[in-house]
Write a protein that holds these residues in place. Structure first.
Motif, mmCIF file in Angstrom:
data_model
loop_
_atom_site.group_PDB
_atom_site.id
_atom_site.type_symbol
_atom_site.label_atom_id
_atom_site.label_comp_id
_atom_site.label_asym_id
_atom_site.label_seq_id
_atom_site.Cartn_x
_atom_site.Cartn_y
_atom_site.Cartn_z
ATOM 1 N N ALA A 90 0.835 -1.198 0.000
ATOM 2 C CA ALA A 90 0.000 0.000 0.000
ATOM 3 C C ALA A 90 0.875 1.255 0.000
ATOM 4 N N SER A 91 1.973 1.231 0.743
ATOM 5 C CA SER A 91 2.848 2.410 0.767
ATOM 6 C C SER A 91 3.514 2.623 -0.599
ATOM 7 N N ASP A 92 3.796 1.536 -1.328
ATOM 8 C CA ASP A 92 4.342 1.678 -2.681
ATOM 9 C C ASP A 92 3.359 2.427 -3.576
ATOM 10 N N VAL A 93 2.087 2.074 -3.474
ATOM 11 C CA VAL A 93 1.061 2.719 -4.289
ATOM 12 C C VAL A 93 0.993 4.205 -3.945
ATOM 13 N N LEU A 94 0.977 4.518 -2.650
ATOM 14 C CA LEU A 94 0.898 5.908 -2.227
ATOM 15 C C LEU A 94 2.111 6.712 -2.656
ATOM 16 N N GLU A 95 3.267 6.066 -2.685
ATOM 17 C CA GLU A 95 4.500 6.758 -3.056
ATOM 18 C C GLU A 95 4.771 6.678 -4.552
#
Length: 129
Positions: A112-117
């Motif tokens: 999820a953090s990859d998507v946000l970043e």
């Protein structure tokens, strides 16, 4: 519910039905840790019945604040059972073994953090669960 059954207990039929009864160590193989968070580690695994690749988040509910941890697991399982959308990670079930909940989810690349970043997906990580 009988008065002798404590709310949130596995003796409570509503809570017991949230969890599969089988031993997860017999159902999943090739476990490899792919991430770690505040609630536990996430593993790559293979379902031995179908050979499907899954992600498993193992969450311990023993030790300090064990009742709070157990209640958080119950809330998470209830929440995940309700989510059914083509754009969300598929919940596959939850198993219990030795004071550890095995939360089984669809395996996907990235987090999820990859998507946000806006990062490129990595083969060595799973979607956050």
């Amino acid at each position: 519910m009988p008065s002798s059954v404590r709310a949130g207990s596995l003796k409570d039929p509503e809570v017991a039905e949230l969890f599969f009864k089988e031993d997860p160590e017999k159902l999943f193989s090739d476990l490899r840790e792919i991430g770690h968070g505040s609630f536990g580690a996430v593993y790559f695994a293979r379902d031995v019945r179908s050979t499907e690749v899954v992600a498993i988040k193992k969450m311990s509910y023993s030790g300090k604040q064990s009742n709070e941890k157990w209640q958080d697991i119950i809330k998470e399982v209830k929440f995940l059972q309700r989510i059914q959308h083509p754009n969300s990670i598929e919940y596959k079930g939850c198993y219990l073994r030795e004071h550890t909940a095995w939360l089984v989810m669809e395996y996907c690349l990235g987090s999820a953090s990859d998507v946000l970043e806006g990062k490129t997906h990595s083969k060595n990580s799973s979607c956050s669960i």
